[in-house]
Write a protein that holds these residues in place. Structure first.
Motif, PDB file in Angstrom:
ATOM      1  N   GLY A 146     -34.900  92.906  45.740  1.00 22.45           N
ATOM      2  CA  GLY A 146     -34.254  93.503  44.518  1.00 22.45           C
ATOM      3  C   GLY A 146     -35.240  94.109  43.816  1.00 22.45           C
ATOM      4  O   GLY A 146     -36.739  94.293  44.260  1.00 22.45           O
ATOM      5  N   ARG A 147     -34.942  94.617  42.791  1.00 24.15           N
ATOM      6  CA  ARG A 147     -35.924  95.260  41.857  1.00 24.15           C
ATOM      7  C   ARG A 147     -35.683  94.648  40.460  1.00 24.15           C
ATOM      8  O   ARG A 147     -34.790  94.220  39.967  1.00 24.15           O
ATOM      9  CB  ARG A 147     -35.428  97.094  41.725  1.00 24.15           C
ATOM     10  N   LEU A 148     -36.847  94.232  39.778  1.00 25.51           N
ATOM     11  CA  LEU A 148     -36.944  93.913  38.360  1.00 25.51           C
ATOM     12  C   LEU A 148     -36.170  94.719  37.524  1.00 25.51           C
ATOM     13  O   LEU A 148     -36.349  96.086  37.574  1.00 25.51           O
ATOM     14  CB  LEU A 148     -38.464  93.610  38.143  1.00 25.51           C
ATOM     15  N   ALA A 149     -35.400  94.497  36.632  1.00 20.07           N
ATOM     16  CA  ALA A 149     -34.847  95.337  35.708  1.00 20.07           C
ATOM     17  C   ALA A 149     -34.535  94.592  34.258  1.00 20.07           C
ATOM     18  O   ALA A 149     -34.524  93.332  34.346  1.00 20.07           O
ATOM     19  CB  ALA A 149     -33.215  95.447  36.246  1.00 20.07           C
ATOM     20  N   PRO A 150     -34.211  95.475  33.224  1.00 18.28           N
ATOM     21  CA  PRO A 150     -34.360  94.697  31.920  1.00 18.28           C
ATOM     22  C   PRO A 150     -32.947  94.047  32.031  1.00 18.28           C
ATOM     23  O   PRO A 150     -32.026  94.158  32.766  1.00 18.28           O
ATOM     24  CB  PRO A 150     -34.165  95.927  31.097  1.00 18.28           C
ATOM     25  N   PRO A 151     -32.709  93.027  31.003  1.00 22.50           N
ATOM     26  CA  PRO A 151     -31.542  92.432  30.891  1.00 22.50           C
ATOM     27  C   PRO A 151     -30.268  93.238  30.980  1.00 22.50           C
ATOM     28  O   PRO A 151     -30.472  94.390  30.280  1.00 22.50           O
ATOM     29  CB  PRO A 151     -31.482  91.660  29.702  1.00 22.50           C
ATOM     30  N   PRO A 152     -28.901  92.678  31.033  1.00 19.25           N
ATOM     31  CA  PRO A 152     -27.701  93.723  31.095  1.00 19.25           C
ATOM     32  C   PRO A 152     -27.599  94.006  29.537  1.00 19.25           C
ATOM     33  O   PRO A 152     -27.948  93.248  28.524  1.00 19.25           O
ATOM     34  CB  PRO A 152     -26.827  92.815  31.523  1.00 19.25           C
ATOM     35  N   SER A 153     -27.137  95.277  29.220  1.00 22.13           N
ATOM     36  CA  SER A 153     -26.834  95.711  27.870  1.00 22.13           C
ATOM     37  C   SER A 153     -25.911  94.850  27.080  1.00 22.13           C
ATOM     38  O   SER A 153     -25.073  94.053  27.705  1.00 22.13           O
ATOM     39  CB  SER A 153     -26.217  97.165  27.945  1.00 22.13           C
ATOM     40  N   ARG A 154     -26.233  94.590  25.970  1.00 26.02           N
ATOM     41  CA  ARG A 154     -25.544  93.894  25.063  1.00 26.02           C
ATOM     42  C   ARG A 154     -24.354  94.726  24.504  1.00 26.02           C
ATOM     43  O   ARG A 154     -24.546  96.052  24.002  1.00 26.02           O
ATOM     44  CB  ARG A 154     -26.217  93.276  23.766  1.00 26.02           C
ATOM     45  N   LEU A 155     -23.090  94.132  24.423  1.00 27.97           N
ATOM     46  CA  LEU A 155     -21.965  94.633  23.917  1.00 27.97           C
ATOM     47  C   LEU A 155     -21.772  94.189  22.484  1.00 27.97           C
ATOM     48  O   LEU A 155     -22.234  93.282  22.402  1.00 27.97           O
ATOM     49  CB  LEU A 155     -20.895  94.635  24.563  1.00 27.97           C
ATOM     50  N   LEU A 156     -21.101  95.101  21.720  1.00 25.95           N
ATOM     51  CA  LEU A 156     -20.482  94.454  20.372  1.00 25.95           C
ATOM     52  C   LEU A 156     -19.789  93.174  20.428  1.00 25.95           C
ATOM     53  O   LEU A 156     -18.674  92.996  21.301  1.00 25.95           O
ATOM     54  CB  LEU A 156     -19.728  95.641  19.796  1.00 25.95           C
ATOM     55  N   ALA A 157     -20.115  92.340  20.066  1.00 24.84           N
ATOM     56  CA  ALA A 157     -19.517  91.037  19.742  1.00 24.84           C
ATOM     57  C   ALA A 157     -19.064  90.700  18.268  1.00 24.84           C
ATOM     58  O   ALA A 157     -19.818  90.752  17.335  1.00 24.84           O
ATOM     59  CB  ALA A 157     -20.514  89.952  20.149  1.00 24.84           C
ATOM     60  N   PHE A 158     -17.846  90.030  17.908  1.00 24.55           N
ATOM     61  CA  PHE A 158     -17.359  89.889  16.751  1.00 24.55           C
ATOM     62  C   PHE A 158     -17.770  88.533  16.455  1.00 24.55           C
ATOM     63  O   PHE A 158     -17.263  88.072  15.308  1.00 24.55           O
ATOM     64  CB  PHE A 158     -15.845  89.918  17.076  1.00 24.55           C
ATOM     65  N   GLY A 159     -18.379  87.885  17.115  1.00 22.05           N
ATOM     66  CA  GLY A 159     -18.830  86.339  16.952  1.00 22.05           C
ATOM     67  C   GLY A 159     -19.599  85.965  17.958  1.00 22.05           C
ATOM     68  O   GLY A 159     -19.944  86.650  18.875  1.00 22.05           O
ATOM     69  N   PRO A 160     -20.147  84.573  17.756  1.00 17.80           N
ATOM     70  CA  PRO A 160     -21.013  84.137  19.003  1.00 17.80           C
ATOM     71  C   PRO A 160     -20.321  83.972  20.090  1.00 17.80           C
ATOM     72  O   PRO A 160     -18.895  83.855  20.133  1.00 17.80           O
ATOM     73  CB  PRO A 160     -21.561  82.902  18.211  1.00 17.80           C
ATOM     74  N   ASP A 161     -21.046  83.950  21.416  1.00 20.48           N
ATOM     75  CA  ASP A 161     -20.465  83.857  22.610  1.00 20.48           C
ATOM     76  C   ASP A 161     -19.957  82.346  22.675  1.00 20.48           C
ATOM     77  O   ASP A 161     -20.812  81.428  22.333  1.00 20.48           O
ATOM     78  CB  ASP A 161     -21.103  84.278  23.605  1.00 20.48           C
ATOM     79  N   THR A 162     -18.954  82.121  23.331  1.00 20.90           N
ATOM     80  CA  THR A 162     -18.418  80.931  23.630  1.00 20.90           C
ATOM     81  C   THR A 162     -19.001  80.433  24.922  1.00 20.90           C
ATOM     82  O   THR A 162     -19.117  81.182  25.651  1.00 20.90           O
ATOM     83  CB  THR A 162     -16.822  80.803  23.681  1.00 20.90           C
TER      84      THR A 162
END
Length: 177
Positions: A146-162
Motif C-alpha cells: 500500500g501507500r503511507l497516508a496521514p491518519p483518517p480525518s477527524r470528524l466533529l465529536a460532541f464528547g470523548p469517543d467511547t
C-alpha cells in the motif's frame, strides 16, 4: 438633484472598485491554492517513484519523525493482523450510503509496534446502527502492499469517543495494543 447624482456616482464607483479588488484578491488566492496543489502532487509523484519501504524503513522513518512527510510512499510489509483491535470509523458515507472506514493494526512477524492500516470502506446496516459488518481478517502472516497516508480525518465529536470497535475518530497513538 445634481448633488444626489454625484453621491450616487461616487457610491457606484466605489462599489465597483471594491468588487474588482475583491475579485482580483480571490483570483490571487486561487492561484496560490493551485501552486500548493501542484507542489503536493509533485511530492506525491516523487514518493511514488521510490522503492517500497519494509518494516525497517518504516521504523527508521518513525524514529526520525519523518512518517508524515512520506505520505504516498509505497510500503510492502509482512505481518499479522490484530483483528481484535479493528476499529470501524463511523459516519463515513460513500456514494450516498452510510458506512465505516475500517482500520486494523498490522504487527510485524517478529513482533514490535504495529502500524495502522486503513483497509477500506464497508456499508453499515440501516436497521441496526451497532451491528458490525462481516469482515474477513486472515489469521497468520500476510503481505500488505500500500501507500503511507496521514491518519483518517477527524470528524466533529460532541464528547470523548467511547471505547469499542465503533468510533467517531481514532487517535493513532493510543487506539490499539
Amino acid at each position: 438633484m445634481m448633488r444626489a447624482r454625484r453621491v450616487r456616482f461616487v457610491l457606484v464607483t466605489l462599489a465597483t472598485v471594491v468588487a474588482v479588488l475583491l475579485t482580483a484578491a480571490l483570483g490571487v488566492w486561487q492561484l496560490g491554492r493551485a501552486h500548493t496543489k501542484r507542489e503536493w502532487l509533485a511530492v506525491q509523484a516523487q514518493q511514488a517513484a521510490l522503492p517500497p519501504l519494509d518494516w525497517a524503513g518504516v521504523a527508521d522513518a518513525a524514529a526520525r519523525g519523518a512518517l508524515p512527510a512520506m505520505a504516498g510512499r509505497a510500503v510492502r510489509l509482512r505481518g499479522r493482523w490484530v483483528g481484535e483491535a479493528t476499529v470501524f470509523l463511523d459516519n463515513r458515507p460513500m456514494n450516498g450510503r452510510a458506512g465505516f472506514v475500517v482500520v486494523t493494526p498490522l504487527q510485524p512477524e517478529a513482533g514490535g509496534p504495529a502500524l495502522l492500516v486503513q483497509r477500506g470502506w464497508v456499508a453499515r446496516r440501516v436497521d441496526d446502527r451497532q451491528a458490525l459488518p462481516a469482515l474477513a481478517t486472515p489469521t497468520g502472516v500476510v503481505e500488505v502492499e500500500g501507500r503511507l497516508a496521514p491518519p483518517p480525518s477527524r470528524l466533529l465529536a460532541f464528547g470523548p469517543d467511547t471505547p469499542g470497535p465503533i468510533r467517531q475518530n481514532i487517535d493513532c497513538a493510543t487506539s490499539f495494543l
